[in-house]
Design a protein around this motif. Structure first.
Motif, short mmCIF file in Angstrom:
data_model
loop_
_atom_site.label_atom_id
_atom_site.label_comp_id
_atom_site.label_asym_id
_atom_site.label_seq_id
_atom_site.Cartn_x
_atom_site.Cartn_y
_atom_site.Cartn_z
N SER A 1 5.34 7.04 -8.82
CA SER A 1 3.97 6.55 -8.85
C SER A 1 3.04 7.67 -9.28
N ALA A 2 1.87 7.24 -9.79
CA ALA A 2 0.82 8.19 -10.12
C ALA A 2 0.12 8.57 -8.81
N ALA A 3 0.34 9.76 -8.35
CA ALA A 3 -0.08 10.16 -7.01
C ALA A 3 -1.60 10.31 -6.94
N SER A 4 -2.19 9.75 -5.89
CA SER A 4 -3.59 10.01 -5.57
C SER A 4 -3.67 11.26 -4.70
N ASP A 5 -4.87 11.64 -4.36
CA ASP A 5 -5.02 12.84 -3.54
C ASP A 5 -4.36 12.65 -2.18
N ARG A 6 -4.55 11.49 -1.58
CA ARG A 6 -3.94 11.27 -0.27
C ARG A 6 -2.42 11.21 -0.37
N LEU A 7 -1.90 10.59 -1.42
CA LEU A 7 -0.46 10.51 -1.57
C LEU A 7 0.13 11.87 -1.85
N ALA B 1 -1.00 14.67 -0.77
CA ALA B 1 -0.99 15.41 0.50
C ALA B 1 0.17 14.99 1.39
N ILE B 2 0.52 13.69 1.37
CA ILE B 2 1.65 13.21 2.18
C ILE B 2 2.98 13.66 1.57
N CYS B 3 3.08 13.62 0.25
CA CYS B 3 4.34 13.96 -0.41
C CYS B 3 4.61 15.47 -0.41
N ARG B 4 3.58 16.27 -0.19
CA ARG B 4 3.79 17.71 -0.21
C ARG B 4 4.75 18.12 0.91
N PRO B 5 5.82 18.89 0.60
CA PRO B 5 6.79 19.27 1.65
C PRO B 5 6.16 20.12 2.74
N ASP C 1 0.86 -1.18 0.00
CA ASP C 1 0.00 0.00 0.00
C ASP C 1 0.90 1.23 0.00
N ILE C 2 1.00 1.90 -1.13
CA ILE C 2 1.96 3.00 -1.27
C ILE C 2 1.60 4.17 -0.38
N VAL C 3 0.31 4.41 -0.14
CA VAL C 3 -0.10 5.54 0.71
C VAL C 3 0.33 5.30 2.15
N ARG C 4 0.10 4.08 2.64
CA ARG C 4 0.48 3.79 4.02
C ARG C 4 2.00 3.76 4.19
#
Length: 336
Positions: A324-330, A332-336, A295-298
């Protein structure tokens, strides 16, 4: 003291113990998610209005209240969702990231594990066990006795089989003589080899094989006992990290996940790294995959807990976000 949530190992899923860390004055609790609306968990699911839910049981342990909840709560909260637990008297026990808990079995899965019924005998019309019928064989009728004044019968001619057996005896004797001559010939040719073997010095017997090394791996039951003992002793995070490493070495991924989770990934970089590895799609180790699906988001969530504080966490998070093709949740996590 922080909230501690553990799965009820005596159930097949859907039940958990919630250690609130301090006494509970009111028997009703509220579960409030912090990430989205509606945020209150009710009897039918998430709702806008606050709801008060009663635990199945509440026990006291060293001055801490431990509440037990079932599928109506456990199966409706997703992993890693931030949940605030509040008592009806207004006491907030804090916010906890909901851990991984097996859902309750449902559908035909419960019946699938039942043993098959024992086979039964097919009964016939009169109630007895049916058996295959056998064909009756008629007995030969007795021959009539000859009259007493009749002349004695001539002796019967020898049967053909008897005549054949008399002819076979000379052939059998010739075959035995041929076998004896052949054996003597072979023994004469192999006599020098037999003498040489007899005169050769006896060889020392080969040493017995070394006994197999004992398996040092621990079973799932032994790891659960160690985990429960550490929880009762309120052991530090380092003890749970060591237990998690032991579980991985024993190829018990589920026990390792539970131990790393107890070590608290928010305060332990090693715990966050290991939990991220359970979800990282690039990790194919069977012990990790046995406990959690990729699970890439987790994975990004656990890496991000130590972003800019740990180089390995920061690099692993960057690789996930770029590859990866970022989802909305991903995003939000990847945003610095």
């Amino acid at each position: 003291m922080t909230i501690r949530i553990t799965e009820d190992e005596d159930e097949s899923g859907g039940y958990a113990f919630i250690d609130l860390g301090r006494p509970l004055a009111s028997p009703l609790l509220s579960f409030r998610r912090q990430d989205t609306e509606p945020r209150h968990l009710g009897a039918e699911g998430w709702q806008p209005e606050v709801a008060w839910l009663a635990p199945l049981a509440v026990t006291e342990r060293d001055g801490r209240a431990v509440a037990r909840f079932g599928p109506n709560v456990v199966d409706r909260i997703e992993e890693l969702v931030p949940i605030e637990i509040v008592a009806q008297d207004g006491t907030s026990f804090g916010v906890v990231a909901w851990p991984t808990i097996s859902p309750a079995p449902s559908g035909g899965g419960i019946l699938a594990g039942l043993p098959a019924a024992a086979p039964t005998l097919t009964r016939d019309g009169i109630g007895g066990p049916s058996v295959a019928a056998t064909e009756a064989v008629p007995l030969p009728e007795p021959e009539p006795a000859p009259p007493q004044d009749a002349a004695p019968a001539a002796p019967p001619a020898p049967a053909p089989a008897a005549r054949k057996s008399r002819l076979l005896w000379p052939l059998v004797a010739l075959m035995l003589l041929a076998l004896a001559a052949g054996g003597a010939y072979l023994y004469r040719d192999r006599l020098p080899d037999l003498v040489a073997r007899r005169e050769a010095p006896p060889q020392e017997p080969s040493p017995p094989p070394a006994p197999p090394e004992p398996d040092s791996r621990l079973t799932a039951a032994e790891l659960r006992q160690r985990y429960a003992r550490l929880v009762d002793e309120r052991a530090p995070a380092g003890a749970f990290l060591a237990l998690g490493e032991t579980a991985l070495a024993s190829r018990q991924g589920s026990a390792a996940f539970r131990a790393f989770e107890e070590a608290d990934p928010v305060t332990s970089a090693d715990a966050a790294w290991q939990l991220a590895r359970f979800y990282d799609p690039g990790n194919a180790d069977a012990a990790y995959r046995e406990a959690a699906r990729p699970d890439i988001v987790r994975a990004a969530y656990y890496y991000a807990l130590w972003r800019n504080r740990s180089p390995r966490h920061t690099e692993a998070l960057r690789a996930l976000c770029e590859g990866s093709a970022a989802s909305d949740r991903l995003r939000a996590i990847c945003r610095p």
